[in-house]
Design a protein around this motif. Structure first.
Motif, short mmCIF file in Angstrom:
data_model
loop_
_atom_site.label_atom_id
_atom_site.label_comp_id
_atom_site.label_asym_id
_atom_site.label_seq_id
_atom_site.Cartn_x
_atom_site.Cartn_y
_atom_site.Cartn_z
N ALA A 203 0.80 -1.22 0.00
CA ALA A 203 0.00 0.00 0.00
C ALA A 203 0.84 1.27 0.00
O ALA A 203 0.38 2.33 -0.45
CB ALA A 203 -0.93 0.01 1.21
N ASP A 204 2.08 1.21 0.48
CA ASP A 204 2.92 2.40 0.58
C ASP A 204 3.76 2.66 -0.68
O ASP A 204 4.55 3.60 -0.70
CB ASP A 204 3.86 2.28 1.78
CG ASP A 204 3.10 2.30 3.10
OD1 ASP A 204 2.02 2.92 3.15
OD2 ASP A 204 3.58 1.69 4.08
N MET A 205 3.60 1.85 -1.70
CA MET A 205 4.36 2.09 -2.93
C MET A 205 3.91 3.39 -3.58
O MET A 205 2.73 3.77 -3.48
CB MET A 205 4.18 0.92 -3.91
CG MET A 205 4.88 -0.36 -3.47
SD MET A 205 4.77 -1.68 -4.71
CE MET A 205 5.78 -0.98 -6.03
N PRO A 206 4.81 4.12 -4.24
CA PRO A 206 4.45 5.43 -4.80
C PRO A 206 3.44 5.32 -5.94
O PRO A 206 3.40 4.31 -6.66
CB PRO A 206 5.80 5.97 -5.31
CG PRO A 206 6.63 4.75 -5.54
CD PRO A 206 6.22 3.78 -4.48
N ARG A 208 0.38 4.73 -6.12
CA ARG A 208 -0.57 3.61 -6.08
C ARG A 208 -0.12 2.42 -6.95
O ARG A 208 -0.95 1.61 -7.38
CB ARG A 208 -1.96 4.07 -6.54
CG ARG A 208 -2.45 5.37 -5.92
CD ARG A 208 -2.79 5.21 -4.44
NE ARG A 208 -3.09 6.48 -3.80
CZ ARG A 208 -4.31 7.02 -3.77
NH1 ARG A 208 -5.33 6.40 -4.32
NH2 ARG A 208 -4.51 8.17 -3.15
N GLY A 210 1.31 -0.17 -6.14
CA GLY A 210 1.08 -1.45 -5.50
C GLY A 210 -0.15 -2.16 -6.05
O GLY A 210 -0.21 -3.40 -6.09
#
Length: 230
Positions: A203-206, A208, A210
């Motif tokens: 969820a924390d990937m830049p 969105r 992810g």
């Protein structure tokens, strides 16, 4: 009335009625979009114009929200494209039946291939080409008219909702409902759960991104399970 013409009308009515069932849980989702436009500070006509241009609720909300938070146009557009990338997988799944359709329909149909239309039509691919086309158009036009109308209403209903009312639940509820209509085997259930877990972990990937990784991971798992089943 010729029998074939009667059948076409039957599938048109069926597509319309089936679409209405999924329209109801999408109404709060349209209100979320209206609130996002209002809170972004942009002109409401400009925010609403994304409805006919993009016709993709999750991607629209992502774009409008990030722009309202001060993100650059490039970053917001990239995030919206990532969120909308799942439609590529819808297209892959629908490609065989689309190859049997006339050219005008192959150009028009992708515009209406939103989540609900895919959920309704993916299980109708065995229909004769003309019947499938009638069903698809009826469902797609129903959702298009709903989305244009309720996103416009959401721009004006949003500000008069009670203070502190949280309708952000609409998005997960909507997609959980779509999952419930399409999962009819243990393989699909495993893929859905796996994709949700990957989405949560990434969820924390830049931008969105992810979501795209989770979709790809789910697709690969689905292919592996299908090969194992055979």
């Amino acid at each position: 009335m010729p029998e074939s013409h009667s059948f076409q009308h039957h599938y048109g009515r069926r597509g319309f009625l089936d679409a209405l069932v999924l329209v109801i849980p999408a109404i709060p989702f349209a209100l979320v979009f209206g609130l996002a436009v209002r809170e972004s500070g942009m002109a409401i006509w400009l925010g609403w114009s994304s409805s006919p241009v993009m016709f993709s609720g999750a991607a629209q909300i992502t774009l409008i929200t990030l722009l309202g938070e001060g993100a650059s146009v490039a970053a917001a557009a990239t995030a919206a494209l990532v969120v909308g990338a799942r439609h590529l997988f819808y297209s892959f799944s629908m490609a065989p039946v689309m190859q049997l359709q006339p050219r005008w329909f192959r150009w028009l149909a992708p515009y209406m291939l939103v989540d609900q239309v895919f959920a309704l039509c993916v299980g109708k691919q065995e229909l004769p080409a003309s019947d499938f086309r009638q069903y698809y158009l009826a469902a797609g036009i129903t959702f298009w008219m709903f989305w244009m109308t309720f996103t416009a209403l959401g721009l004006f209903v949003g500000p008069v909702l009670p203070e502190g009312l949280d309708i952000s639940f609409a998005t997960p509820v909507l997609f959980m409902g779509l999952l419930a209509t399409t999962i009819n085997s243990w393989q699909k259930a495993v893929v859905a759960i796996f994709a949700m877990l990957v989405t949560f972990l990434l969820a924390d990937m830049p931008n969105r991104s992810g979501l795209l990784v989770a979709a790809l991971a789910g697709l690969l798992l689905g292919l592996l399970l299908e090969r194992f089943r055979r």
